[in-house]
Scaffold this motif. Structure first.
Motif, PDB file in Angstrom:
ATOM      1  N   GLU A 163       0.816  -1.213   0.000  1.00  0.00           N
ATOM      2  CA  GLU A 163       0.000   0.000   0.000  1.00  0.00           C
ATOM      3  C   GLU A 163       0.848   1.261   0.000  1.00  0.00           C
ATOM      4  O   GLU A 163       0.525   2.250  -0.671  1.00  0.00           O
ATOM      5  N   PHE A 164       1.959   1.216   0.757  1.00  0.00           N
ATOM      6  CA  PHE A 164       2.791   2.413   0.885  1.00  0.00           C
ATOM      7  C   PHE A 164       4.058   2.360   0.026  1.00  0.00           C
ATOM      8  O   PHE A 164       4.909   3.239   0.111  1.00  0.00           O
ATOM      9  N   GLY A 165       4.190   1.315  -0.789  1.00  0.00           N
ATOM     10  CA  GLY A 165       5.342   1.222  -1.677  1.00  0.00           C
ATOM     11  C   GLY A 165       6.659   1.068  -0.937  1.00  0.00           C
ATOM     12  O   GLY A 165       7.677   1.647  -1.340  1.00  0.00           O
ATOM     13  N   LEU A 166       6.643   0.285   0.139  1.00  0.00           N
ATOM     14  CA  LEU A 166       7.841   0.116   0.956  1.00  0.00           C
ATOM     15  C   LEU A 166       8.700  -1.034   0.443  1.00  0.00           C
ATOM     16  O   LEU A 166       8.193  -2.029  -0.071  1.00  0.00           O
ATOM     17  N   ARG A 167      10.002  -0.876   0.602  1.00  0.00           N
ATOM     18  CA  ARG A 167      10.944  -1.962   0.294  1.00  0.00           C
ATOM     19  C   ARG A 167      11.117  -2.760   1.588  1.00  0.00           C
ATOM     20  O   ARG A 167      11.868  -2.363   2.470  1.00  0.00           O
ATOM     21  N   ALA A 168      10.396  -3.864   1.694  1.00  0.00           N
ATOM     22  CA  ALA A 168      10.238  -4.536   2.985  1.00  0.00           C
ATOM     23  C   ALA A 168      11.039  -5.818   3.112  1.00  0.00           C
ATOM     24  O   ALA A 168      11.294  -6.522   2.132  1.00  0.00           O
ATOM     25  N   ARG A 169      11.428  -6.111   4.351  1.00  0.00           N
ATOM     26  CA  ARG A 169      12.013  -7.381   4.756  1.00  0.00           C
ATOM     27  C   ARG A 169      11.130  -7.924   5.875  1.00  0.00           C
ATOM     28  O   ARG A 169      10.628  -7.159   6.702  1.00  0.00           O
ATOM     29  N   TYR A 170      10.974  -9.249   5.915  1.00  0.00           N
ATOM     30  CA  TYR A 170      10.068  -9.863   6.885  1.00  0.00           C
ATOM     31  C   TYR A 170      10.842 -10.885   7.717  1.00  0.00           C
ATOM     32  O   TYR A 170      11.337 -11.877   7.181  1.00  0.00           O
ATOM     33  N   VAL A 171      10.928 -10.639   9.017  1.00  0.00           N
ATOM     34  CA  VAL A 171      11.728 -11.471   9.909  1.00  0.00           C
ATOM     35  C   VAL A 171      10.824 -12.369  10.737  1.00  0.00           C
ATOM     36  O   VAL A 171       9.913 -11.880  11.413  1.00  0.00           O
ATOM     37  N   GLY A 172      11.082 -13.659  10.691  1.00  0.00           N
ATOM     38  CA  GLY A 172      10.313 -14.609  11.494  1.00  0.00           C
ATOM     39  C   GLY A 172       9.632 -15.634  10.618  1.00  0.00           C
ATOM     40  O   GLY A 172      10.268 -16.499  10.033  1.00  0.00           O
ATOM     41  N   ALA A 173       8.303 -15.528  10.539  1.00  0.00           N
ATOM     42  CA  ALA A 173       7.472 -16.396   9.691  1.00  0.00           C
ATOM     43  C   ALA A 173       7.798 -17.879   9.833  1.00  0.00           C
ATOM     44  O   ALA A 173       8.024 -18.569   8.846  1.00  0.00           O
ATOM     45  N   PRO A 174       7.815 -18.420  11.068  1.00  0.00           N
ATOM     46  CA  PRO A 174       8.152 -19.835  11.235  1.00  0.00           C
ATOM     47  C   PRO A 174       7.087 -20.795  10.709  1.00  0.00           C
ATOM     48  O   PRO A 174       7.360 -21.981  10.534  1.00  0.00           O
ATOM     49  N   ASP A 175       5.879 -20.264  10.466  1.00  0.00           N
ATOM     50  CA  ASP A 175       4.792 -21.118   9.981  1.00  0.00           C
ATOM     51  C   ASP A 175       4.305 -20.660   8.612  1.00  0.00           C
ATOM     52  O   ASP A 175       3.127 -20.850   8.266  1.00  0.00           O
ATOM     53  N   ALA A 176       5.188 -20.084   7.807  1.00  0.00           N
ATOM     54  CA  ALA A 176       4.805 -19.582   6.485  1.00  0.00           C
ATOM     55  C   ALA A 176       4.232 -20.688   5.610  1.00  0.00           C
ATOM     56  O   ALA A 176       3.431 -20.428   4.705  1.00  0.00           O
ATOM     57  N   TYR A 177       4.595 -21.932   5.895  1.00  0.00           N
ATOM     58  CA  TYR A 177       4.116 -23.065   5.102  1.00  0.00           C
ATOM     59  C   TYR A 177       2.600 -23.238   5.187  1.00  0.00           C
ATOM     60  O   TYR A 177       1.983 -23.854   4.308  1.00  0.00           O
ATOM     61  N   LEU A 178       1.969 -22.695   6.238  1.00  0.00           N
ATOM     62  CA  LEU A 178       0.525 -22.878   6.420  1.00  0.00           C
ATOM     63  C   LEU A 178      -0.277 -22.240   5.293  1.00  0.00           C
ATOM     64  O   LEU A 178      -1.359 -22.722   4.942  1.00  0.00           O
TER      65      LEU A 178
END
Length: 203
Positions: free
Chosen positions: A29-44
């Protein structure tokens, strides 16, 4: 201002896959260059995560099973929690199977000494040694815009590397020396040269 202009990366801490999806919507939405830390259950929600193609920094702080007083108490533990304990070490492999690249982090580990055990668990669940090594070296260097200066052994890069008796995170491998900016720090100091044949792993 730099973050809003897309000149500086923004880091979102995402303790679960729903937080990852919410953060990705905000970044879009804000056009950010993002990094995402964590997500241990991204497979769900693998399909949704794959569609995002997020810049992931996966944690190796897998959820640990809760101790129970008596074997009968296991009946009170939900199937969801049991699955989370069992499947979390497979998350890096499954993300790689989706075609995603990711960095790995010690963020969330209660003890840094647990890193080797967690890395071995991810390796045992099918994550390749090359992907494991890249998760700590070339991928984070690329995320930080440090290609050619960090994360690889090339002319002009910082001399940061590890000398070990075998592949890192393999059973019976021992670290002999850690080099930081060209300065060696030996685990067990030795006198004189250490002769032998050495192999370089990585880019």
């Amino acid at each position: 201002a730099d973050a809003a202009a897309g000149k500086e990366a923004v880091v979102f801490e995402t303790p679960d896959v729903l937080a990852l999806l919410r953060a990705a919507r905000i970044a879009a939405e804000f056009g950010l260059r993002a990094r995402y830390v964590g997500a241990p259950d991204a497979y769900l929600l693998a399909d949704e995560v794959r569609a995002l193609k997020p810049a992931l920094v996966l944690t190796l702080a897998f959820p640990a099973p809760t101790a129970v007083e008596d074997d009968d108490d296991w009946g009170d533990v939900s199937l969801q929690r049991l699955r989370a304990w069992d499947r979390a070490p497979s998350n890096p492999k499954w993300m790689r199977d989706l075609g995603l690249t990711f960095a790995l982090t010690t963020h969330g580990l209660a003890e840094l000494s647990d890193l080797t055990d967690r890395a071995k668990k991810a390796r045992a669940r099918g994550l390749s040694g090359d992907d494991l090594l890249a998760g700590f070296t070339t991928v984070p260097a690329r995320m930080l815009g440090l290609e050619g200066r960090a994360g690889e052994i090339v002319a002009g890069a910082a001399a940061n590397f590890v000398v070990s008796t075998g592949p890192l995170f393999a059973d019976k491998t021992a670290v002999l020396t850690t080099w930081v900016d060209g300065v060696p720090y030996e685990v067990k100091p030795r006198k004189g040269a250490v002769p032998g044949t050495y192999r370089v792993d990585g880019t």
